[in-house]
Design an enzyme around this catalytic site. Structure first.
Site, PDB file in Angstrom:
ATOM      1  N   ASP A  34       0.848  -1.198   0.000  1.00 56.12           N
ATOM      2  CA  ASP A  34       0.000   0.000   0.000  1.00 56.12           C
ATOM      3  C   ASP A  34       0.881   1.245   0.000  1.00 56.12           C
ATOM      4  OD1 ASP A  34      -3.260   0.292   0.841  1.00 56.12           O
ATOM      5  OD2 ASP A  34      -2.053   2.124   1.018  1.00 56.12           O
ATOM      6  N   ASN A  84      -5.660  -4.257  -6.679  1.00 56.79           N
ATOM      7  CA  ASN A  84      -6.833  -3.622  -6.080  1.00 56.79           C
ATOM      8  C   ASN A  84      -6.635  -2.125  -5.823  1.00 56.79           C
ATOM      9  OD1 ASN A  84      -9.272  -3.557  -4.078  1.00 56.79           O
ATOM     10  ND2 ASN A  84      -7.524  -2.888  -2.856  1.00 56.79           N
ATOM     11  N   TYR A 150     -11.895   7.772 -14.362  1.00 58.42           N
ATOM     12  CA  TYR A 150     -12.127   6.530 -13.618  1.00 58.42           C
ATOM     13  C   TYR A 150     -12.759   5.470 -14.519  1.00 58.42           C
ATOM     14  CZ  TYR A 150     -13.559   3.551  -9.656  1.00 58.42           C
ATOM     15  OH  TYR A 150     -13.737   2.513  -8.786  1.00 58.42           O
TER      16      TYR A 150
HETATM   17  N1  LIG Z   1     -15.797   1.137  -3.020  1.00 58.04           N
HETATM   18  C1  LIG Z   1     -16.481   0.894  -4.134  1.00 58.04           C
HETATM   19  O1  LIG Z   1     -17.705   1.077  -4.189  1.00 58.04           O
HETATM   20  C2  LIG Z   1     -15.785   0.390  -5.364  1.00 58.04           C
HETATM   21  C3  LIG Z   1     -16.579   0.026  -6.450  1.00 58.04           C
HETATM   22  C4  LIG Z   1     -15.963  -0.462  -7.608  1.00 58.04           C
HETATM   23  C5  LIG Z   1     -14.585  -0.594  -7.635  1.00 58.04           C
HETATM   24  N2  LIG Z   1     -13.848  -0.214  -6.553  1.00 58.04           N
HETATM   25  C6  LIG Z   1     -12.399  -0.384  -6.651  1.00 58.04           C
HETATM   26  O2  LIG Z   1     -11.938  -1.210  -5.600  1.00 58.04           O
HETATM   27  C7  LIG Z   1     -10.610  -0.860  -5.270  1.00 58.04           C
HETATM   28  C8  LIG Z   1     -10.506  -0.578  -3.781  1.00 58.04           C
HETATM   29  O3  LIG Z   1     -11.351   0.515  -3.457  1.00 58.04           O
HETATM   30  P1  LIG Z   1     -11.780   0.858  -1.960  1.00 58.04           P
HETATM   31  O4  LIG Z   1     -13.160   1.330  -2.025  1.00 58.04           O
HETATM   32  O5  LIG Z   1     -11.418  -0.244  -1.061  1.00 58.04           O
HETATM   33  O6  LIG Z   1     -10.821   2.141  -1.710  1.00 58.04           O
HETATM   34  P2  LIG Z   1     -10.096   2.632  -0.361  1.00 58.04           P
HETATM   35  O7  LIG Z   1      -9.784   4.071  -0.590  1.00 58.04           O
HETATM   36  O8  LIG Z   1     -10.883   2.242   0.836  1.00 58.04           O
HETATM   37  O9  LIG Z   1      -8.738   1.800  -0.375  1.00 58.04           O
HETATM   38  C9  LIG Z   1      -7.821   1.960  -1.425  1.00 58.04           C
HETATM   39  C10 LIG Z   1      -6.419   1.613  -0.916  1.00 58.04           C
HETATM   40  O10 LIG Z   1      -5.526   1.778  -2.023  1.00 58.04           O
HETATM   41  C11 LIG Z   1      -4.383   2.467  -1.576  1.00 58.04           C
HETATM   42  N3  LIG Z   1      -3.771   3.177  -2.703  1.00 58.04           N
HETATM   43  C12 LIG Z   1      -4.216   4.282  -3.349  1.00 58.04           C
HETATM   44  N4  LIG Z   1      -3.351   4.648  -4.290  1.00 58.04           N
HETATM   45  C13 LIG Z   1      -2.326   3.760  -4.251  1.00 58.04           C
HETATM   46  C14 LIG Z   1      -1.118   3.624  -4.981  1.00 58.04           C
HETATM   47  N5  LIG Z   1      -0.777   4.504  -5.938  1.00 58.04           N
HETATM   48  N6  LIG Z   1      -0.291   2.604  -4.673  1.00 58.04           N
HETATM   49  C15 LIG Z   1      -0.616   1.713  -3.695  1.00 58.04           C
HETATM   50  N7  LIG Z   1      -1.734   1.813  -2.967  1.00 58.04           N
HETATM   51  C16 LIG Z   1      -2.575   2.832  -3.239  1.00 58.04           C
HETATM   52  C17 LIG Z   1      -4.895   3.436  -0.519  1.00 58.04           C
HETATM   53  O11 LIG Z   1      -3.844   3.871   0.342  1.00 58.04           O
HETATM   54  C18 LIG Z   1      -5.936   2.562   0.189  1.00 58.04           C
HETATM   55  O12 LIG Z   1      -5.364   1.832   1.260  1.00 58.04           O
HETATM   56  C19 LIG Z   1     -10.255   0.317  -6.152  1.00 58.04           C
HETATM   57  O13 LIG Z   1      -9.587  -0.139  -7.302  1.00 58.04           O
HETATM   58  C20 LIG Z   1     -11.608   0.901  -6.521  1.00 58.04           C
HETATM   59  O14 LIG Z   1     -11.564   1.621  -7.719  1.00 58.04           O
HETATM   60  C21 LIG Z   1     -14.410   0.273  -5.425  1.00 58.04           C
END
Ligand SMILES: NC(=O)c1ccc[n+]([C@@H]2O[C@H](COP(=O)([O-])OP(=O)(O)OC[C@H]3O[C@@H](n4cnc5c(N)ncnc54)[C@H](O)[C@@H]3O)[C@@H](O)[C@H]2O)c1
Length: 255
Positions: A34, A84, A150
């Site tokens: 992360d 992720n 996005y």
């Molecule tokens: N939450 C939703 O509804 C949703 C829906 C569809 C897809 N997603 C996708 O799921 C994934 C996780 O989303 P989430 O909701 O858990 O987000 P979140 O913000 O809760 O967690 C994301 C994590 O990624 C880390 N991160 C960000 N940029 C980074 C980088 N450059 N290098 C390494 N780590 C990095 C952050 O520090 C964080 O710990 C993402 O790809 C998001 O696009 C989320």
């Protein structure tokens, strides 16, 4: 499965943290990567002594090279990679979107997925086995106003999933993607708190009437990464409560 190892990017929070817990419970040693290295380290410690963490920005080639070296040294390789890590876009009207943020969103999702897959995939190809799970979004398959970067990044991840899957299918490495709907994470909670998403209207648009829990996405990733999915590659699995299936007028559920 207790010999298996998994790298999960963006594992310090949200869906990634749920994945780390689900994969650890299923017997994997997990490397939590992360941007927030301290939080990833605390999470790994919470999981137990055989789990590791790394501070890594998935957009940095140096960080990703170091991540692959750590996996090789400590785990002797990697059976599973979940790409992720992700960031939200700003939900601004197109005419107000700036290039810096547009590029960063593309970099984290698309370049990040490419760089980590290339680095970790190299080790998988050497031993002739491995599974990669990428994380897309319903924003990459349906038009969502104001979500240019996005949506494009997530659509690109699906294209890359298919491309790498076909390239590596004969070499023992499977590549699939999950298309989550709306998931109850801090990312979504912040969008709701900022007035960028309306929780009630969201639930009405989902046939199952509720948002996903992070564990719902994690369990799907565990399946796609497992030997039970041995004949599945290049596919996308929607985990969205029916969101993508709904095509009628009006609400999909009472919400
Ligand atoms: N939450 C939703 O509804 C949703 C829906 C569809 C897809 N997603 C996708 O799921 C994934 C996780 O989303 P989430 O909701 O858990 O987000 P979140 O913000 O809760 O967690 C994301 C994590 O990624 C880390 N991160 C960000 N940029 C980074 C980088 N450059 N290098 C390494 N780590 C990095 C952050 O520090 C964080 O710990 C993402 O790809 C998001 O696009 C989320």
């Amino acid at each position: 499965m207790d010999h298996r190892t998994a790298i999960i990017t963006g594992a310090a929070d949200g869906i990634g943290w749920a994945m780390a817990q689900v994969f650890a419970r299923a017997g994997h040693a997990v490397l939590l990567a992360d941007l927030d290295g301290e939080k990833a380290a605390a999470r790994a410690a919470e999981l137990g002594p055989r789990h590791l963490s790394a501070a890594a920005d998935v957009t940095s080639e140096d960080d990703v090279t170091a991540l692959a070296a750590l996996a090789a040294e400590s785990f002797g390789g990697c059976d599973v990679l979940v790409n992720n890590a992700g960031i939200a876009d700003r939900h601004l009207p197109t005419l107000e979107q700036d290039m810096a943020h547009f590029s960063r969103v593309l970099d984290v999702h698309l370049k990040g997925t490419f760089l980590v897959s290339r680095a970790i995939g190299a080790g998988m190809l050497k031993v002739g086995t491995g599974a990669i799970v990428n994380i897309g979004s319903i924003a990459g398959v349906a038009g969502m106003p104001r979500r240019n970067a996005y949506g494009a990044a997530k659509a690109g991840i699906v294209a890359m999933t298919r491309s790498m899957a076909c390239e590596w299918a004969g070499q023992g490495v499977r590549v699939n993607a999950i298309i989550p709907g709306y998931v109850e994470t801090d990312l979504v909670a912040t969008l709701i708190a900022d007035g960028k998403l309306d929780a009630t209207r969201l639930r009405r648009r989902i046939p199952m009437g509720t948002l996903a829990r992070p564990e719902d996405i994690a369990e799907a990733a565990l399946f796609l990464a497992s030997p039970q999915a041995r004949y599945i590659t290049g596919t996308t699995l929607n985990v969205d409560g029916g969101w993508s299936a709904f095509g009628d007028s009006g609400d999909a559920s009472p919400g």
